[in-house]
Design an enzyme around this catalytic site. Structure first.
Site, PDB file in Angstrom:
ATOM      1  CB  SER A   1     -77.695  -9.262 -63.066  1.00  0.00           C
ATOM      2  OG  SER A   1     -77.454  -8.412 -64.162  1.00  0.00           O
TER       3      SER A   1
ATOM      4  CE1 TYR B   1     -72.149 -10.095 -62.472  1.00  0.00           C
ATOM      5  CE2 TYR B   1     -73.562  -9.366 -64.265  1.00  0.00           C
ATOM      6  CZ  TYR B   1     -73.236  -9.367 -62.931  1.00  0.00           C
ATOM      7  OH  TYR B   1     -74.013  -8.651 -62.042  1.00  0.00           O
TER       8      TYR B   1
HETATM    9  N1  LIG Z   1     -73.749  -2.654 -60.205  1.00  0.00           N
HETATM   10  C1  LIG Z   1     -74.549  -3.185 -61.115  1.00  0.00           C
HETATM   11  O1  LIG Z   1     -74.737  -2.638 -62.234  1.00  0.00           O
HETATM   12  C2  LIG Z   1     -75.303  -4.439 -60.815  1.00  0.00           C
HETATM   13  C3  LIG Z   1     -76.371  -4.791 -61.651  1.00  0.00           C
HETATM   14  C4  LIG Z   1     -77.072  -5.983 -61.401  1.00  0.00           C
HETATM   15  C5  LIG Z   1     -76.701  -6.785 -60.350  1.00  0.00           C
HETATM   16  N2  LIG Z   1     -75.647  -6.422 -59.557  1.00  0.00           N
HETATM   17  C6  LIG Z   1     -75.281  -7.349 -58.487  1.00  0.00           C
HETATM   18  O2  LIG Z   1     -75.494  -6.724 -57.246  1.00  0.00           O
HETATM   19  C7  LIG Z   1     -74.577  -7.279 -56.286  1.00  0.00           C
HETATM   20  C8  LIG Z   1     -73.880  -6.142 -55.562  1.00  0.00           C
HETATM   21  O3  LIG Z   1     -73.141  -5.382 -56.512  1.00  0.00           O
HETATM   22  P1  LIG Z   1     -72.704  -3.859 -56.278  1.00  0.00           P
HETATM   23  O4  LIG Z   1     -73.082  -3.095 -57.492  1.00  0.00           O
HETATM   24  O5  LIG Z   1     -73.164  -3.394 -54.950  1.00  0.00           O
HETATM   25  O6  LIG Z   1     -71.132  -4.005 -56.361  1.00  0.00           O
HETATM   26  P2  LIG Z   1     -69.962  -3.855 -55.306  1.00  0.00           P
HETATM   27  O7  LIG Z   1     -70.150  -2.617 -54.474  1.00  0.00           O
HETATM   28  O8  LIG Z   1     -68.712  -3.996 -56.100  1.00  0.00           O
HETATM   29  O9  LIG Z   1     -70.165  -5.117 -54.348  1.00  0.00           O
HETATM   30  C9  LIG Z   1     -69.725  -6.394 -54.684  1.00  0.00           C
HETATM   31  C10 LIG Z   1     -69.564  -7.154 -53.396  1.00  0.00           C
HETATM   32  O10 LIG Z   1     -69.192  -8.500 -53.662  1.00  0.00           O
HETATM   33  C11 LIG Z   1     -68.208  -8.853 -52.710  1.00  0.00           C
HETATM   34  N3  LIG Z   1     -67.435 -10.019 -53.122  1.00  0.00           N
HETATM   35  C12 LIG Z   1     -66.793 -10.241 -54.291  1.00  0.00           C
HETATM   36  N4  LIG Z   1     -66.173 -11.427 -54.249  1.00  0.00           N
HETATM   37  C13 LIG Z   1     -66.432 -11.965 -53.019  1.00  0.00           C
HETATM   38  C14 LIG Z   1     -66.074 -13.152 -52.369  1.00  0.00           C
HETATM   39  N5  LIG Z   1     -65.292 -14.091 -52.970  1.00  0.00           N
HETATM   40  N6  LIG Z   1     -66.518 -13.386 -51.128  1.00  0.00           N
HETATM   41  C15 LIG Z   1     -67.292 -12.471 -50.494  1.00  0.00           C
HETATM   42  N7  LIG Z   1     -67.658 -11.311 -51.041  1.00  0.00           N
HETATM   43  C16 LIG Z   1     -67.229 -11.061 -52.298  1.00  0.00           C
HETATM   44  C17 LIG Z   1     -67.369  -7.606 -52.596  1.00  0.00           C
HETATM   45  O11 LIG Z   1     -66.550  -7.692 -51.460  1.00  0.00           O
HETATM   46  P3  LIG Z   1     -65.035  -7.090 -51.359  1.00  0.00           P
HETATM   47  O12 LIG Z   1     -65.196  -5.769 -50.681  1.00  0.00           O
HETATM   48  O13 LIG Z   1     -64.307  -8.081 -50.540  1.00  0.00           O
HETATM   49  O14 LIG Z   1     -64.505  -6.984 -52.772  1.00  0.00           O
HETATM   50  C18 LIG Z   1     -68.487  -6.582 -52.475  1.00  0.00           C
HETATM   51  O15 LIG Z   1     -68.988  -6.563 -51.151  1.00  0.00           O
HETATM   52  C19 LIG Z   1     -73.642  -8.204 -57.069  1.00  0.00           C
HETATM   53  O16 LIG Z   1     -74.104  -9.523 -56.961  1.00  0.00           O
HETATM   54  C20 LIG Z   1     -73.821  -7.732 -58.503  1.00  0.00           C
HETATM   55  O17 LIG Z   1     -73.543  -8.769 -59.421  1.00  0.00           O
HETATM   56  C21 LIG Z   1     -74.958  -5.278 -59.757  1.00  0.00           C
END
Ligand SMILES: NC(=O)c1ccc[n+]([C@@H]2O[C@H](COP(=O)([O-])OP(=O)(O)OC[C@H]3O[C@@H](n4cnc5c(N)ncnc54)[C@H](OP(=O)(O)O)[C@@H]3O)[C@@H](O)[C@H]2O)c1
Length: 251
Positions: free
Chosen positions: A144, A157
Protein backbone atom coordinates in the site's frame (compact mmCIF):
# COMPACT_ATOMS: atom_id res chain seq x y z
CA UNK A 1 3.45 -21.49 -17.82
CA UNK A 2 2.97 -17.85 -18.67
CA UNK A 3 2.53 -16.77 -22.26
CA UNK A 4 4.68 -14.22 -24.08
CA UNK A 5 2.66 -11.43 -22.44
CA UNK A 6 3.31 -12.73 -18.94
CA UNK A 7 -0.30 -13.90 -18.43
CA UNK A 8 -0.42 -16.84 -16.02
CA UNK A 9 -2.34 -20.03 -16.86
CA UNK A 10 -2.79 -20.81 -13.19
CA UNK A 11 -3.42 -18.29 -10.43
CA UNK A 12 -3.46 -18.68 -6.64
CA UNK A 13 -5.11 -15.89 -4.68
CA UNK A 14 -4.53 -15.63 -0.93
CA UNK A 15 -7.51 -13.61 0.28
CA UNK A 16 -9.95 -15.09 -2.19
CA UNK A 17 -12.77 -12.59 -1.66
CA UNK A 18 -10.61 -9.48 -2.10
CA UNK A 19 -12.24 -7.15 -4.60
CA UNK A 20 -8.86 -6.12 -6.00
CA UNK A 21 -7.83 -9.77 -6.38
CA UNK A 22 -11.10 -10.72 -8.06
CA UNK A 23 -10.86 -7.81 -10.51
CA UNK A 24 -7.35 -9.07 -11.31
CA UNK A 25 -8.61 -12.63 -11.77
CA UNK A 26 -11.37 -11.45 -14.13
CA UNK A 27 -8.85 -9.55 -16.21
CA UNK A 28 -6.41 -12.46 -16.38
CA UNK A 29 -9.17 -14.97 -17.19
CA UNK A 30 -10.20 -12.74 -20.10
CA UNK A 31 -6.63 -13.16 -21.37
CA UNK A 32 -5.48 -16.70 -20.74
CA UNK A 33 -5.75 -17.82 -17.11
CA UNK A 34 -7.56 -21.16 -16.93
CA UNK A 35 -7.16 -22.37 -13.34
CA UNK A 36 -7.77 -20.30 -10.20
CA UNK A 37 -7.31 -21.27 -6.56
CA UNK A 38 -9.16 -19.01 -4.14
CA UNK A 39 -7.66 -19.43 -0.68
CA UNK A 40 -9.50 -17.67 2.09
CA UNK A 41 -11.62 -17.94 5.18
CA UNK A 42 -14.56 -20.19 4.32
CA UNK A 43 -17.70 -18.12 3.66
CA UNK A 44 -20.63 -17.82 1.23
CA UNK A 45 -18.75 -14.87 -0.33
CA UNK A 46 -15.78 -17.11 -1.10
CA UNK A 47 -18.04 -19.70 -2.78
CA UNK A 48 -19.89 -16.95 -4.69
CA UNK A 49 -16.58 -15.58 -5.94
CA UNK A 50 -15.55 -19.05 -7.11
CA UNK A 51 -18.89 -19.60 -8.88
CA UNK A 52 -18.49 -16.24 -10.61
CA UNK A 53 -15.01 -17.11 -11.92
CA UNK A 54 -16.25 -20.54 -13.06
CA UNK A 55 -18.95 -18.71 -15.02
CA UNK A 56 -16.16 -16.84 -16.79
CA UNK A 57 -14.62 -20.14 -17.87
CA UNK A 58 -11.90 -20.75 -15.26
CA UNK A 59 -11.66 -24.02 -13.36
CA UNK A 60 -11.88 -22.59 -9.84
CA UNK A 61 -11.19 -24.23 -6.49
CA UNK A 62 -11.66 -22.88 -2.97
CA UNK A 63 -9.32 -23.70 -0.11
CA UNK A 64 -9.60 -22.76 3.57
CA UNK A 65 -6.77 -20.39 4.46
CA UNK A 66 -6.37 -18.08 7.45
CA UNK A 67 -3.55 -15.53 7.51
CA UNK A 68 -3.70 -15.64 11.31
CA UNK A 69 -2.85 -19.37 11.38
CA UNK A 70 0.74 -19.43 10.07
CA UNK A 71 1.33 -22.94 11.41
CA UNK A 72 -1.13 -24.22 8.81
CA UNK A 73 0.30 -22.40 5.80
CA UNK A 74 2.92 -24.93 4.81
CA UNK A 75 0.42 -27.79 4.70
CA UNK A 76 -2.42 -25.89 3.02
CA UNK A 77 -0.30 -24.19 0.38
CA UNK A 78 1.85 -27.27 -0.13
CA UNK A 79 -1.25 -29.25 -1.14
CA UNK A 80 -2.16 -26.64 -3.75
CA UNK A 81 1.30 -26.63 -5.32
CA UNK A 82 1.28 -30.45 -5.27
CA UNK A 83 -1.71 -30.35 -7.67
CA UNK A 84 0.35 -28.66 -10.39
CA UNK A 85 2.41 -25.59 -11.21
CA UNK A 86 1.16 -22.19 -10.11
CA UNK A 87 2.21 -19.38 -12.45
CA UNK A 88 1.17 -16.53 -10.21
CA UNK A 89 0.46 -16.09 -6.52
CA UNK A 90 -1.40 -12.94 -5.50
CA UNK A 91 -1.12 -12.09 -1.81
CA UNK A 92 -4.30 -10.06 -1.33
CA UNK A 93 -5.43 -10.62 2.24
CA UNK A 94 -5.30 -7.68 4.58
CA UNK A 95 -7.30 -5.60 7.02
CA UNK A 96 -7.45 -1.89 7.62
CA UNK A 97 -8.59 -2.03 11.23
CA UNK A 98 -10.02 0.94 13.08
CA UNK A 99 -7.08 3.12 14.06
CA UNK A 100 -8.86 5.11 16.79
CA UNK A 101 -10.27 1.96 18.39
CA UNK A 102 -7.12 -0.12 17.91
CA UNK A 103 -4.92 2.48 19.65
CA UNK A 104 -6.95 1.71 22.80
CA UNK A 105 -7.10 -2.04 22.17
CA UNK A 106 -3.59 -3.43 21.70
CA UNK A 107 -4.84 -6.95 21.00
CA UNK A 108 -6.92 -5.64 18.10
CA UNK A 109 -3.90 -3.65 16.90
CA UNK A 110 -1.77 -6.80 16.94
CA UNK A 111 -4.42 -8.57 14.87
CA UNK A 112 -4.03 -5.88 12.20
CA UNK A 113 -0.24 -6.29 12.33
CA UNK A 114 -0.41 -10.07 12.16
CA UNK A 115 -2.92 -10.19 9.34
CA UNK A 116 -1.09 -7.71 7.13
CA UNK A 117 2.48 -8.56 8.03
CA UNK A 118 3.36 -11.82 9.75
CA UNK A 119 0.60 -13.73 7.93
CA UNK A 120 2.22 -12.69 4.68
CA UNK A 121 5.70 -13.52 5.93
CA UNK A 122 4.83 -17.16 6.47
CA UNK A 123 2.59 -17.52 3.40
CA UNK A 124 5.10 -15.59 1.29
CA UNK A 125 8.01 -17.79 2.31
CA UNK A 126 6.07 -20.99 1.66
CA UNK A 127 4.96 -19.78 -1.79
CA UNK A 128 8.42 -18.44 -2.65
CA UNK A 129 10.00 -21.80 -1.94
CA UNK A 130 7.39 -23.63 -4.02
CA UNK A 131 7.79 -21.19 -6.93
CA UNK A 132 11.55 -21.56 -6.72
CA UNK A 133 11.21 -25.34 -6.86
CA UNK A 134 9.15 -24.92 -10.05
CA UNK A 135 11.76 -22.53 -11.41
CA UNK A 136 9.21 -20.00 -12.63
CA UNK A 137 6.22 -17.90 -11.58
CA UNK A 138 5.34 -14.52 -10.09
CA UNK A 139 4.67 -13.62 -6.49
CA UNK A 140 2.59 -10.44 -6.47
CA UNK A 141 2.00 -8.76 -3.12
CA UNK A 142 -0.56 -6.04 -2.41
CA UNK A 143 1.29 -3.57 -0.25
CA UNK A 144 0.00 0.00 0.00
CA UNK A 145 0.98 3.60 -0.38
CA UNK A 146 0.51 3.60 3.42
CA UNK A 147 3.73 1.57 3.65
CA UNK A 148 5.78 4.45 2.33
CA UNK A 149 5.47 6.76 5.32
CA UNK A 150 3.61 6.28 8.59
CA UNK A 151 0.69 8.67 8.97
CA UNK A 152 -1.01 9.74 12.19
CA UNK A 153 -4.37 8.60 10.85
CA UNK A 154 -3.45 4.97 10.14
CA UNK A 155 0.01 4.14 11.45
CA UNK A 156 -0.96 0.71 12.78
CA UNK A 157 -2.02 -0.49 9.32
CA UNK A 158 0.75 1.58 7.70
CA UNK A 159 3.49 0.10 9.86
CA UNK A 160 2.31 -3.44 9.11
CA UNK A 161 2.27 -2.67 5.39
CA UNK A 162 5.76 -1.13 5.72
CA UNK A 163 6.96 -4.43 7.18
CA UNK A 164 5.22 -6.36 4.42
CA UNK A 165 6.67 -4.07 1.76
CA UNK A 166 10.25 -4.36 3.08
CA UNK A 167 9.86 -8.13 3.41
CA UNK A 168 8.63 -8.44 -0.18
CA UNK A 169 11.47 -6.32 -1.54
CA UNK A 170 14.00 -8.48 0.31
CA UNK A 171 12.32 -11.65 -0.94
CA UNK A 172 12.51 -10.27 -4.47
CA UNK A 173 16.24 -9.77 -4.05
CA UNK A 174 16.63 -13.25 -2.58
CA UNK A 175 14.86 -14.77 -5.60
CA UNK A 176 16.55 -12.65 -8.22
CA UNK A 177 18.07 -14.90 -10.88
CA UNK A 178 16.01 -17.96 -9.90
CA UNK A 179 13.35 -17.45 -12.57
CA UNK A 180 10.82 -16.31 -9.97
CA UNK A 181 9.53 -12.76 -10.27
CA UNK A 182 8.44 -10.83 -7.16
CA UNK A 183 6.34 -7.69 -7.55
CA UNK A 184 5.27 -5.19 -4.90
CA UNK A 185 2.03 -3.36 -5.72
CA UNK A 186 1.38 -0.07 -3.92
CA UNK A 187 -2.13 1.19 -4.52
CA UNK A 188 -3.45 4.39 -3.01
CA UNK A 189 -7.11 4.64 -2.01
CA UNK A 190 -9.06 1.93 -3.86
CA UNK A 191 -12.87 1.90 -3.77
CA UNK A 192 -13.59 -1.53 -2.26
CA UNK A 193 -15.42 -2.90 0.79
CA UNK A 194 -12.23 -2.24 2.78
CA UNK A 195 -12.55 1.52 2.31
CA UNK A 196 -16.36 1.75 2.10
CA UNK A 197 -17.66 4.69 4.12
CA UNK A 198 -14.21 6.26 4.50
CA UNK A 199 -13.44 9.66 3.02
CA UNK A 200 -11.71 9.32 -0.33
CA UNK A 201 -8.20 10.68 -0.70
CA UNK A 202 -7.03 12.33 -3.90
CA UNK A 203 -6.05 9.99 -6.75
CA UNK A 204 -8.63 7.44 -5.54
CA UNK A 205 -8.90 4.52 -7.92
CA UNK A 206 -10.77 1.29 -8.66
CA UNK A 207 -10.02 -2.44 -8.34
CA UNK A 208 -10.11 -2.63 -12.16
CA UNK A 209 -7.36 0.00 -12.42
CA UNK A 210 -5.21 -1.99 -9.99
CA UNK A 211 -5.87 -5.13 -12.06
CA UNK A 212 -4.76 -3.34 -15.22
CA UNK A 213 -1.57 -2.15 -13.51
CA UNK A 214 -0.85 -5.67 -12.24
CA UNK A 215 -1.28 -7.13 -15.73
CA UNK A 216 1.10 -4.54 -17.16
CA UNK A 217 3.58 -5.18 -14.33
CA UNK A 218 3.51 -8.91 -15.10
CA UNK A 219 4.22 -8.24 -18.76
CA UNK A 220 7.14 -5.95 -17.90
CA UNK A 221 8.29 -8.08 -14.97
CA UNK A 222 8.22 -4.92 -12.85
CA UNK A 223 9.49 -5.05 -9.29
CA UNK A 224 7.29 -2.19 -8.05
CA UNK A 225 3.96 -0.93 -9.30
CA UNK A 226 2.17 2.21 -8.04
CA UNK A 227 -1.54 2.65 -8.70
CA UNK A 228 -2.20 5.20 -9.99
CA UNK A 229 1.32 5.69 -11.33
CA UNK A 230 1.34 9.37 -10.33
CA UNK A 231 1.58 8.28 -6.68
CA UNK A 232 5.20 7.37 -7.20
CA UNK A 233 6.11 11.04 -7.67
CA UNK A 234 3.72 12.26 -4.99
CA UNK A 235 5.25 9.89 -2.45
CA UNK A 236 8.79 10.67 -3.55
CA UNK A 237 8.06 14.25 -2.52
CA UNK A 238 6.08 13.43 0.65
CA UNK A 239 8.84 11.13 1.87
CA UNK A 240 11.10 14.16 2.34
CA UNK A 241 8.62 16.51 4.01
CA UNK A 242 9.95 17.35 7.52
CA UNK A 243 7.97 15.69 10.30
CA UNK A 244 6.66 18.89 11.95
CA UNK A 245 5.10 19.79 8.60
CA UNK A 246 4.09 16.22 7.64
CA UNK A 247 2.22 15.91 10.96
CA UNK A 248 0.01 18.85 10.02
CA UNK A 249 -0.86 17.65 6.52
CA UNK A 250 -4.47 16.44 6.18
CA UNK A 251 -3.48 12.87 5.20
N1 LIG B 1 -8.79 -0.83 -0.77
C1 LIG B 1 -7.72 -0.05 -0.68
O1 LIG B 1 -7.82 1.21 -0.65
C2 LIG B 1 -6.35 -0.64 -0.64
C3 LIG B 1 -5.26 0.20 -0.87
C4 LIG B 1 -3.96 -0.33 -0.81
C5 LIG B 1 -3.78 -1.67 -0.54
N2 LIG B 1 -4.87 -2.46 -0.31
C6 LIG B 1 -4.60 -3.86 0.02
O2 LIG B 1 -5.12 -4.68 -1.00
C7 LIG B 1 -5.47 -5.96 -0.43
C8 LIG B 1 -6.88 -6.31 -0.86
O3 LIG B 1 -7.77 -5.33 -0.36
P1 LIG B 1 -9.22 -5.04 -0.99
O4 LIG B 1 -9.33 -3.57 -1.18
O5 LIG B 1 -9.46 -5.95 -2.13
O6 LIG B 1 -10.13 -5.37 0.26
P2 LIG B 1 -11.18 -6.50 0.58
O7 LIG B 1 -12.10 -6.73 -0.59
O8 LIG B 1 -11.78 -6.12 1.88
O9 LIG B 1 -10.28 -7.81 0.73
C9 LIG B 1 -9.58 -8.10 1.90
C10 LIG B 1 -9.33 -9.58 1.90
O10 LIG B 1 -8.54 -9.95 3.03
C11 LIG B 1 -9.08 -11.16 3.54
N3 LIG B 1 -8.67 -11.41 4.91
C12 LIG B 1 -8.75 -10.59 5.98
N4 LIG B 1 -8.29 -11.22 7.07
C13 LIG B 1 -7.92 -12.48 6.67
C14 LIG B 1 -7.39 -13.60 7.32
N5 LIG B 1 -7.12 -13.60 8.66
N6 LIG B 1 -7.12 -14.70 6.61
C15 LIG B 1 -7.39 -14.75 5.29
N7 LIG B 1 -7.91 -13.73 4.60
C16 LIG B 1 -8.18 -12.60 5.30
C17 LIG B 1 -10.57 -10.95 3.40
O11 LIG B 1 -11.23 -12.18 3.56
P3 LIG B 1 -12.69 -12.37 4.27
O12 LIG B 1 -13.66 -12.43 3.14
O13 LIG B 1 -12.57 -13.65 5.01
O14 LIG B 1 -12.89 -11.18 5.19
C18 LIG B 1 -10.61 -10.42 1.97
O15 LIG B 1 -10.50 -11.49 1.05
C19 LIG B 1 -5.28 -5.82 1.08
O16 LIG B 1 -4.03 -6.33 1.44
C20 LIG B 1 -5.28 -4.31 1.29
O17 LIG B 1 -4.56 -3.96 2.45
C21 LIG B 1 -6.13 -1.99 -0.37
Amino acid sequence: MKDAFGTPQSLLILGGTSEIALATARRLIARRTRTVWLAGRPSPDLERAAAHLRGLGAETHTVAFDALAPDSHETILGKIFAEGDIDMVLVAFGMLGDQAHDERDPVAAVRVAQTNYTGAVSAGLVCARALQAQGHGSLVVLSSVAAERARRSNFIYGSAKAGLDAFTQGLGDALHGTGVHVMVVRPGFVRTSMTAGRPETSLATTPEAVATAIELGLRRRSETVWVPGALRLVMAALRHVPRPLFRRLPL
